[in-house]
Design a protein around this motif. Structure first.
Motif, PDB file in Angstrom:
ATOM      1  N   ARG A  50     -34.839  44.286  -2.011  1.00 16.60           N
ATOM      2  CA  ARG A  50     -33.924  44.366  -3.164  1.00 16.60           C
ATOM      3  C   ARG A  50     -34.089  45.695  -3.900  1.00 16.60           C
ATOM      4  NH1 ARG A  50     -35.992  39.141  -3.561  1.00 16.60           N
ATOM      5  NH2 ARG A  50     -34.480  37.543  -2.944  1.00 16.60           N
ATOM      6  N   LEU A  51     -35.332  46.122  -4.064  1.00 17.99           N
ATOM      7  CA  LEU A  51     -35.598  47.367  -4.762  1.00 17.99           C
ATOM      8  C   LEU A  51     -34.994  48.548  -4.006  1.00 17.99           C
ATOM      9  CD1 LEU A  51     -37.083  48.928  -7.046  1.00 17.99           C
ATOM     10  CD2 LEU A  51     -39.077  49.006  -5.520  1.00 17.99           C
ATOM     11  N   LEU A  52     -35.271  48.620  -2.722  1.00 15.91           N
ATOM     12  CA  LEU A  52     -34.775  49.728  -1.911  1.00 15.91           C
ATOM     13  C   LEU A  52     -33.262  49.680  -1.773  1.00 15.91           C
ATOM     14  CD1 LEU A  52     -37.530  49.645   0.848  1.00 15.91           C
ATOM     15  CD2 LEU A  52     -37.144  51.521  -0.753  1.00 15.91           C
ATOM     16  N   GLY A  53     -32.728  48.494  -1.484  1.00 13.62           N
ATOM     17  CA  GLY A  53     -31.288  48.366  -1.282  1.00 13.62           C
ATOM     18  C   GLY A  53     -30.486  48.584  -2.548  1.00 13.62           C
ATOM     19  N   GLY A  54     -30.950  47.992  -3.652  1.00 11.36           N
ATOM     20  CA  GLY A  54     -30.205  48.075  -4.896  1.00 11.36           C
ATOM     21  C   GLY A  54     -30.409  49.364  -5.653  1.00 11.36           C
ATOM     22  N   ARG A  55     -31.639  49.906  -5.618  1.00 10.76           N
ATOM     23  CA  ARG A  55     -31.960  51.081  -6.418  1.00 10.76           C
ATOM     24  C   ARG A  55     -31.689  52.398  -5.694  1.00 10.76           C
ATOM     25  NH1 ARG A  55     -35.857  51.066 -10.258  1.00 10.76           N
ATOM     26  NH2 ARG A  55     -35.478  53.319 -10.225  1.00 10.76           N
ATOM     27  N   ILE A  56     -31.791  52.404  -4.368  1.00 10.49           N
ATOM     28  CA  ILE A  56     -31.682  53.674  -3.653  1.00 10.49           C
ATOM     29  C   ILE A  56     -30.509  53.662  -2.664  1.00 10.49           C
ATOM     30  CG2 ILE A  56     -32.852  55.350  -2.182  1.00 10.49           C
ATOM     31  CD1 ILE A  56     -35.486  54.372  -3.286  1.00 10.49           C
ATOM     32  N   VAL A  57     -30.516  52.719  -1.724  1.00  7.52           N
ATOM     33  CA  VAL A  57     -29.528  52.749  -0.649  1.00  7.52           C
ATOM     34  C   VAL A  57     -28.103  52.655  -1.188  1.00  7.52           C
ATOM     35  CG1 VAL A  57     -28.717  51.607   1.448  1.00  7.52           C
ATOM     36  CG2 VAL A  57     -31.174  51.827   1.023  1.00  7.52           C
ATOM     37  N   SER A  58     -27.863  51.730  -2.106  1.00  6.44           N
ATOM     38  CA  SER A  58     -26.500  51.560  -2.614  1.00  6.44           C
ATOM     39  C   SER A  58     -26.021  52.810  -3.355  1.00  6.44           C
ATOM     40  CB  SER A  58     -26.424  50.334  -3.521  1.00  6.44           C
ATOM     41  OG  SER A  58     -27.288  50.475  -4.635  1.00  6.44           O
ATOM     42  N   ILE A 110     -34.050  60.957   1.386  1.00  3.74           N
ATOM     43  CA  ILE A 110     -34.502  59.796   0.611  1.00  3.74           C
ATOM     44  C   ILE A 110     -33.663  58.572   0.952  1.00  3.74           C
ATOM     45  CG2 ILE A 110     -34.598  58.824  -1.716  1.00  3.74           C
ATOM     46  CD1 ILE A 110     -35.410  61.598  -2.721  1.00  3.74           C
ATOM     47  N   GLY A 111     -32.351  58.743   0.975  1.00  2.38           N
ATOM     48  CA  GLY A 111     -31.473  57.600   1.227  1.00  2.38           C
ATOM     49  C   GLY A 111     -31.678  56.997   2.599  1.00  2.38           C
ATOM     50  N   LEU A 112     -31.741  57.841   3.629  1.00  2.00           N
ATOM     51  CA  LEU A 112     -31.920  57.326   4.986  1.00  2.00           C
ATOM     52  C   LEU A 112     -33.289  56.686   5.147  1.00  2.00           C
ATOM     53  CD1 LEU A 112     -30.685  57.038   7.787  1.00  2.00           C
ATOM     54  CD2 LEU A 112     -31.573  59.311   8.355  1.00  2.00           C
ATOM     55  N   THR A 113     -34.317  57.289   4.561  1.00  2.00           N
ATOM     56  CA  THR A 113     -35.654  56.702   4.629  1.00  2.00           C
ATOM     57  C   THR A 113     -35.689  55.347   3.923  1.00  2.00           C
ATOM     58  OG1 THR A 113     -36.699  58.887   4.725  1.00  2.00           O
ATOM     59  CG2 THR A 113     -38.075  57.047   4.021  1.00  2.00           C
ATOM     60  N   ALA A 114     -35.051  55.254   2.763  1.00  2.00           N
ATOM     61  CA  ALA A 114     -34.999  53.977   2.045  1.00  2.00           C
ATOM     62  C   ALA A 114     -34.278  52.921   2.876  1.00  2.00           C
ATOM     63  CB  ALA A 114     -34.303  54.164   0.698  1.00  2.00           C
TER      64      ALA A 114
END
Length: 318
Positions: A50-58, A110-114
């Motif tokens: 949730r942290l990675l998907g909501g805070r970074i990837v999205s 950052i985005g791809l790594t997340a």
């Protein structure tokens, strides 16, 4: 959102069927899924996801990611949640990141790594193969050699009536432009939509022929087209038919239709593949192979039913 023909409802579905090229093309659908108040709470399984998907990837996918609140170094991605840093080690991602860090912007890195961390690709048990270099090439459009990414209508110099060997194949892909792009080779022309690819025969830097990238037979309920695969720097054939619904044939170099029988193709890994009952095709290819056992057929152009032009590196057989 669909990946490999499968409707993605939860993160476990995305992990199982993940394909970076398809995911990137479906990123708007992924964002709509996360924005849905009914589906979004059920999508992730863990707080880390949730942290990675909501805070970074999205934010990355929507073009709104800023590097404040997140940092990356040689070993870990650190996300600041309510001013408290949460460090996530790269695991098996580390060598991929080190090798390609200079190819990507900091935001994309950052985005791809997340994204990969969200999918658990840092674990040695993961079946996802990280592809930072392929993504960098797709984003920059700087792939050269036999995989040519075009960003505008393009005309290649034609080889004329008596091209000289050796002959080679080039993949011409539209990875970055939403509208279809025109490709010309002498009197021949074709269009390549976003994510699509066509193959062409070249003699040196001159174009000999553009090969079809789409075939269809409504009577057999079969349709096939070439899609660009920036990770392999080749074209894949995406085939839809009544029996298999959808299948992907990797590394296809030419594609044609045997009317009433189905599709036929050549690939980098196999000799020409055609329906068993396509006798005219079989006789033509077998006769050529018997006469020239040392020449591999790299492409076939069927410019009318039961008429085949065979391409090898050394020769064109009309």
């Amino acid at each position: 959102m669909k990946i490999q023909g499968v409707i993605i409802l939860r993160v476990t579905d995305l992990i199982r069927f993940f394909d970076l090229n398809e995911f990137w093309q479906q990123r708007d659908a992924f964002l709509r899924l996360l924005a849905d108040p009914l589906r979004s709470p059920l999508f992730f399984d863990t707080d880390r996801q949730r942290l990675l998907g909501g805070r970074i990837v999205s934010l990355w996918l929507s073009g709104k990611l800023r590097t404040q609140g997140v940092s990356i170094d040689k070993a870990r991605l650190t996300v600041y949640d309510n001013n408290f840093p949460k460090a996530i080690p790269f695991g098996r991602l580390a060598p991929y990141i080190e090798k390609s860090a200079g190819l990507l912007s900091k935001t994309d890195l950052i985005g791809l790594t997340a994204l990969y961390l969200m999918l658990g690709a840092d674990s040695t048990a993961s079946e996802i193969t990280p592809d930072y270099e392929g993504f960098a090439a797709m984003r920059s459009g700087k792939i050269t050699g036999d995989f040519i990414v075009i960003s505008s209508d393009t005309e290649f110099p034609a080889a004329g009536f008596a091209p000289e060997p050796p002959f080679s194949l080039k993949y011409i892909a539209n990875l970055n432009v939403p509208r279809p792009l025109s490709v010309r080779c002498g009197a021949s022309s074709a269009t390549v939509g976003h994510g699509q690819c066509l193959t062409a025969v070249f003699a040196g830097e001159q174009c000999v022929a553009l090969l079809p990238r789409h075939v269809s037979d409504p009577s057999l309920r079969i349709d096939a087209e070439l899609r660009a695969n920036p990770h392999t720097r080749r074209a894949d054939a995406v085939v839809h038919d009544a029996s298999t619904k959808k299948r992907v044939i990797p590394g296809v170099t030419s594609l044609w239709l045997e009317p009433g029988h189905g599709i036929a193709y050549t690939s980098v890994d196999a000799d020409p593949v055609y329906p068993a009952n396509a006798t005219a095709c079989r006789w033509r290819i077998d006769d050529y192979a018997e006469a020239h056992p040392d020449r591999k057929i790299i492409a076939v152009l069927s410019n009318e039913p039961q008429n085949y032009i065979l391409y090898t590196s050394e020769h064109i057989s009309h």
